[in-house]
Design an enzyme around this catalytic site. Structure first.
Site, mmCIF file in Angstrom:
data_model
loop_
_atom_site.group_PDB
_atom_site.id
_atom_site.type_symbol
_atom_site.label_atom_id
_atom_site.label_comp_id
_atom_site.label_asym_id
_atom_site.label_seq_id
_atom_site.Cartn_x
_atom_site.Cartn_y
_atom_site.Cartn_z
ATOM 1 N N LEU A 113 0.702 -1.167 0.096
ATOM 2 C CA LEU A 113 0.046 -0.044 -0.272
ATOM 3 C C LEU A 113 0.793 1.131 0.528
ATOM 4 O O LEU A 113 2.109 1.264 0.505
ATOM 5 C CB LEU A 113 -1.147 0.260 1.583
ATOM 6 C CG LEU A 113 -1.650 -0.436 1.172
ATOM 7 C CD1 LEU A 113 -2.538 -0.971 2.630
ATOM 8 C CD2 LEU A 113 -2.618 -0.944 0.146
ATOM 9 N N ASP A 114 0.397 2.382 -0.349
ATOM 10 C CA ASP A 114 1.142 3.402 -0.649
ATOM 11 C C ASP A 114 2.127 4.209 0.618
ATOM 12 O O ASP A 114 0.805 3.763 2.042
ATOM 13 C CB ASP A 114 0.452 4.129 -1.817
ATOM 14 C CG ASP A 114 0.540 4.198 -3.312
ATOM 15 O OD1 ASP A 114 1.049 3.159 -3.656
ATOM 16 O OD2 ASP A 114 -0.232 4.843 -3.957
ATOM 17 N N LYS A 115 2.518 4.581 0.502
ATOM 18 C CA LYS A 115 2.739 5.795 1.811
ATOM 19 C C LYS A 115 1.691 6.580 2.480
ATOM 20 O O LYS A 115 1.813 6.069 3.505
ATOM 21 C CB LYS A 115 4.059 6.860 1.463
ATOM 22 C CG LYS A 115 4.503 7.071 2.800
ATOM 23 C CD LYS A 115 5.918 8.009 3.292
ATOM 24 C CE LYS A 115 6.805 8.412 4.744
ATOM 25 N NZ LYS A 115 7.006 9.100 4.488
#
Length: 237
Positions: free
Chosen positions: A102-104
């Site tokens: 998952l993106d930051k």
């Protein structure tokens, strides 16, 4: 497998603490005292005990996390906190990794395990595992957008996405939607909306295959999968 790793993974302390047990000659393998941490054992066949207590080896760890923003989906990083950093030391001994990423700045469901076979089954493009996201969108999302996603949209690199299902929860200046995709391209949900001239301002993953985010988990919290959840993942065709 080395005896120190087996004992550490079985909850008897860190590698350093296990070495103390071995040095104290408290560990037996098949009735014989073992003191060398490098001693090789067969975790499925050998009988291991500590002070008479039988060691039950555990091979895999399966954790569901509600990933918070600001934490990266990686096993280690020089600058940022990772999802593995949120685990306890005893859990980190299993050498787990996030299944996918998952993106930051994205939060929500993340599976963390050391079961490489299961991870491959869930991530393989040929398996078409559904992933559902909740998002807030800067702009009015329409049924026409849903039709475009269902057909497949072209991303900025020329890639045409597979059909995705868009459910509009609220349409307005800031729309709320749920989107189900079967792929995991880099920044895919954000890039899909960019392809129709809109911007994702908040993103949260709700489910992955049959695994749904436990809504009792606060951001940054996690728990081990239930037997039912694990069976559903493993039985998925």
């Amino acid at each position: 497998m080395r005896i120190d790793k087996l004992l550490s993974n079985s909850g008897f302390g860190s590698r350093k603490e296990v070495k103390i047990l071995l040095k104290a000659r408290a560990v037996e393998v098949n009735g014989e005292t073992v003191h060398d941490p490098k001693f090789q054992v067969n975790e499925k066949a050998d009988h291991v005990s500590i002070g008479g207590e039988v060691v039950v080896y555990r091979e895999f760890l399966y954790v569901m996390m509600n990933k918070p923003q600001g934490v990266i989906s990686a096993t280690e990083d020089r600058y940022d906190e990772t999802v593995i950093d949120l685990l306890t030391e005893s859990e980190q001994r299993f050498e787990p990794f996030p299944v996918g990423r998952l993106d930051k700045d994205t939060e929500g469901l993340l599976l963390i395990t050391n079961d490489g076979k299961l991870a491959h089954e869930l991530l393989s493009p040929r398996k078409h595992v559904d992933k559902t996201y909740y998002a807030k969108i800067d702009g009015v999302v329409t049924e026409e957008d849903g039709a475009a996603f269902l057909k497949g949209v072209v991303l900025d690199d020329g890639y045409e996405t597979k059909p995705a299902t868009l459910h509009i929860l609220h349409s307005g200046e800031q729309s709320e939607i749920e989107l189900t995709i079967t792929e995991g391209k880099f920044h895919q949900v954000k890039r899909m909306f960019e392809s129709i001239g809109k911007q994702v301002v908040f993103l949260k993953r709700l489910s992955m295959g049959p695994l749904e985010l436990d809504d009792t988990l606060a951001l940054g919290q996690y728990r081990e999968l239930t037997e039912e959840e694990l069976n559903k993942l493993k039985q998925r065709k």
